[in-house]
Design a protein around this motif. Structure first.
Motif, mmCIF file in Angstrom:
data_model
loop_
_atom_site.group_PDB
_atom_site.id
_atom_site.type_symbol
_atom_site.label_atom_id
_atom_site.label_comp_id
_atom_site.label_asym_id
_atom_site.label_seq_id
_atom_site.Cartn_x
_atom_site.Cartn_y
_atom_site.Cartn_z
ATOM 1 N N LEU A 27 0.831 -1.212 0.000
ATOM 2 C CA LEU A 27 0.000 0.000 0.000
ATOM 3 C C LEU A 27 0.863 1.258 0.000
ATOM 4 O O LEU A 27 0.610 2.213 -0.741
ATOM 5 N N HIS A 28 1.883 1.231 0.829
ATOM 6 C CA HIS A 28 2.725 2.416 1.033
ATOM 7 C C HIS A 28 3.460 2.782 -0.268
ATOM 8 O O HIS A 28 3.513 3.951 -0.658
ATOM 9 N N HIS A 29 3.990 1.759 -0.928
ATOM 10 C CA HIS A 29 4.749 2.000 -2.164
ATOM 11 C C HIS A 29 3.819 2.225 -3.357
ATOM 12 O O HIS A 29 3.914 3.243 -4.054
ATOM 13 N N ASN A 75 11.270 11.879 -0.161
ATOM 14 C CA ASN A 75 11.357 11.208 1.143
ATOM 15 C C ASN A 75 11.205 9.694 1.009
ATOM 16 O O ASN A 75 11.968 8.929 1.600
ATOM 17 N N HIS A 76 10.201 9.263 0.256
ATOM 18 C CA HIS A 76 9.976 7.819 0.135
ATOM 19 C C HIS A 76 11.066 7.150 -0.687
ATOM 20 O O HIS A 76 11.475 6.026 -0.383
ATOM 21 N N SER A 77 11.568 7.847 -1.712
ATOM 22 C CA SER A 77 12.635 7.261 -2.535
ATOM 23 C C SER A 77 13.869 6.973 -1.686
ATOM 24 O O SER A 77 14.549 5.956 -1.869
ATOM 25 N N GLY A 124 4.912 13.336 9.878
ATOM 26 C CA GLY A 124 6.253 13.806 9.544
ATOM 27 C C GLY A 124 7.272 12.696 9.535
ATOM 28 O O GLY A 124 6.927 11.510 9.495
ATOM 29 N N TRP A 125 8.528 13.114 9.603
ATOM 30 C CA TRP A 125 9.653 12.198 9.487
ATOM 31 C C TRP A 125 10.745 12.587 10.486
ATOM 32 O O TRP A 125 10.942 13.770 10.768
ATOM 33 N N ALA A 126 11.476 11.592 10.962
ATOM 34 C CA ALA A 126 12.754 11.840 11.617
ATOM 35 C C ALA A 126 13.831 11.662 10.550
ATOM 36 O O ALA A 126 13.795 10.693 9.789
ATOM 37 N N LEU A 159 13.060 8.202 8.623
ATOM 38 C CA LEU A 159 12.026 7.299 9.147
ATOM 39 C C LEU A 159 10.662 7.954 8.980
ATOM 40 O O LEU A 159 10.410 9.040 9.514
ATOM 41 N N ASP A 160 9.804 7.284 8.250
ATOM 42 C CA ASP A 160 8.447 7.761 7.986
ATOM 43 C C ASP A 160 7.591 7.571 9.234
ATOM 44 O O ASP A 160 7.387 6.443 9.688
ATOM 45 N N MET A 161 7.102 8.680 9.816
ATOM 46 C CA MET A 161 6.245 8.597 11.001
ATOM 47 C C MET A 161 4.794 8.945 10.691
ATOM 48 O O MET A 161 4.009 9.206 11.609
ATOM 49 N N GLU A 163 1.041 7.954 9.932
ATOM 50 C CA GLU A 163 0.316 6.762 10.389
ATOM 51 C C GLU A 163 0.213 5.695 9.298
ATOM 52 O O GLU A 163 0.176 4.499 9.584
ATOM 53 N N HIS A 164 0.170 6.126 8.032
ATOM 54 C CA HIS A 164 0.049 5.118 6.959
ATOM 55 C C HIS A 164 1.265 4.183 6.923
ATOM 56 O O HIS A 164 1.210 3.119 6.337
ATOM 57 N N ALA A 165 2.355 4.595 7.556
ATOM 58 C CA ALA A 165 3.581 3.789 7.532
ATOM 59 C C ALA A 165 3.547 2.638 8.533
ATOM 60 O O ALA A 165 4.326 1.692 8.407
HETATM 61 MN MN MN Z 1 4.839 7.427 3.765
#
Ligand code: MN
Length: 206
Positions: A27-29, A75-77, A124-126, A159-161, A163-165
Motif C-alpha cells: 500500500l505504502h509504495h 522522502n519515500h525514494s 512527519g519524518w525523523a 524514518l516515515d512517522m 500513520e500510513h507507515a
Molecule cells: Mn509514507
C-alpha cells in the motif's frame, strides 16, 4: 521537462517482515508513494499551463502542491533504500565513526533520533542529514513532507512517522514501530549517502 516516476523497490514487499508487513509495504509504495509522484507531475504540468496562459492566479497553491508532493517523492525514494530485510543491526566503519563524532555514541544517537520520531505532532519524518555548512551530521524533525528543515541539508537516513507507515501493523503503539525500524536499517546505504554528501558528488542518491 522530466516527469517523475515511481522507483521500483530494491526488495520484495515481504522482505521487511516481521518488522513491516508486506501489506503495508504494498500500500505504502504502490498507492501512497505513487500519489506523491502523480501530485508532483500534476503540479509541474499546471505550472507549465500557467506560464503558457500567463495566468499565475493559482501559483501559491501550485507551489505548495509541488513542495508537498515532490517532498513526498524524495522522502519515500530515500526511505526505501534506507531499509533492508537482513544485515548489520548497528552501524560500522565510517558511518559508525561519524555517529560517534557528532552524537557521542550510537546509543545517544538512537535515543535522540527516537525522541525526534516519537515527538512529531501530526505527520512527519525523523531525518539524519549532512549539513554542508557546519560539515556535520544533524537530526531534523520534518513536518508533513516538506517543512521544518534547513535548505541544503542532505538526508542520509529517514524514518516515515506518518500513520500510513505503521498503523496496520502497530495501531497507536508507534514506539514498537520505531524499535522495529532499528532492526532493518541498511547502514551500508546510509554510509554511501554520507560519503556522497560529504564529497559533494551527489546531492541526492536514490
Ligand atoms: Mn509514507
Amino acid at each position: 521537462m522530466a516527469a517523475y516516476t515511481l522507483p521500483a523497490l530494491p526488495y520484495d514487499y515481504s522482505a521487511l517482515e516481521p518488522h513491516i508487513s508486506a501489506r503495508i509495504m504494498e500500500l505504502h509504495h504502490s498507492k501512497h508513494h505513487q500519489a506523491y509522484v502523480d501530485g508532483a507531475n500534476g503540479a509541474l504540468a499546471q505550472m507549465a499551463e500557467a506560464r503558457e496562459s500567463g495566468n499565475f492566479g493559482a501559483i501559491n497553491k501550485l507551489e505548495k502542491d509541488l513542495a508537498f508532493h515532490l517532498g513526498g517523492h524524495v522522502n519515500h525514494s530515500i526511505f526505501w533504500t534506507n531499509l533492508q530485510g537482513h544485515g548489520a543491526a548497528t552501524p560500522e566503519g565510517e558511518i559508525q565513526a561519524a555517529i560517534d563524532e557528532f552524537f557521542g555514541s550510537y546509543e545517544a544517537f538512537q535515543a535522540h533520533f527516537t525522541a525526534v520520531a516519537m515527538g512529531i505532532q501530526g505527520s512527519g519524518w525523523a531525518v539524519l542529514s549532512w549539513d554542508p555548512i557546519g560539515a556535520q551530521l544533524v537530526i531534523q524533525q520534518l513536518f508533513d513532507q516538506q517543512a521544518n528543515t534547513a535548505q541544503g541539508t542532505i538526508p542520509v537516513l529517514q524514518l516515515d512517522m506518518w500513520e500510513h507507515a505503521f498503523y496496520l501493523d502497530y495501531q497507536n503503539v508507534k514506539g514498537d514501530y520505531v524499535k522495529a525500524f532499528w532492526n532493518i536499517v541498511n547502514w551500508e546505504n546510509v554510509q554511501a549517502r554520507l560519503e556522497a554528501a560529504r564529497s559533494g558528488t551527489s546531492l541526492l542518491l536514490t
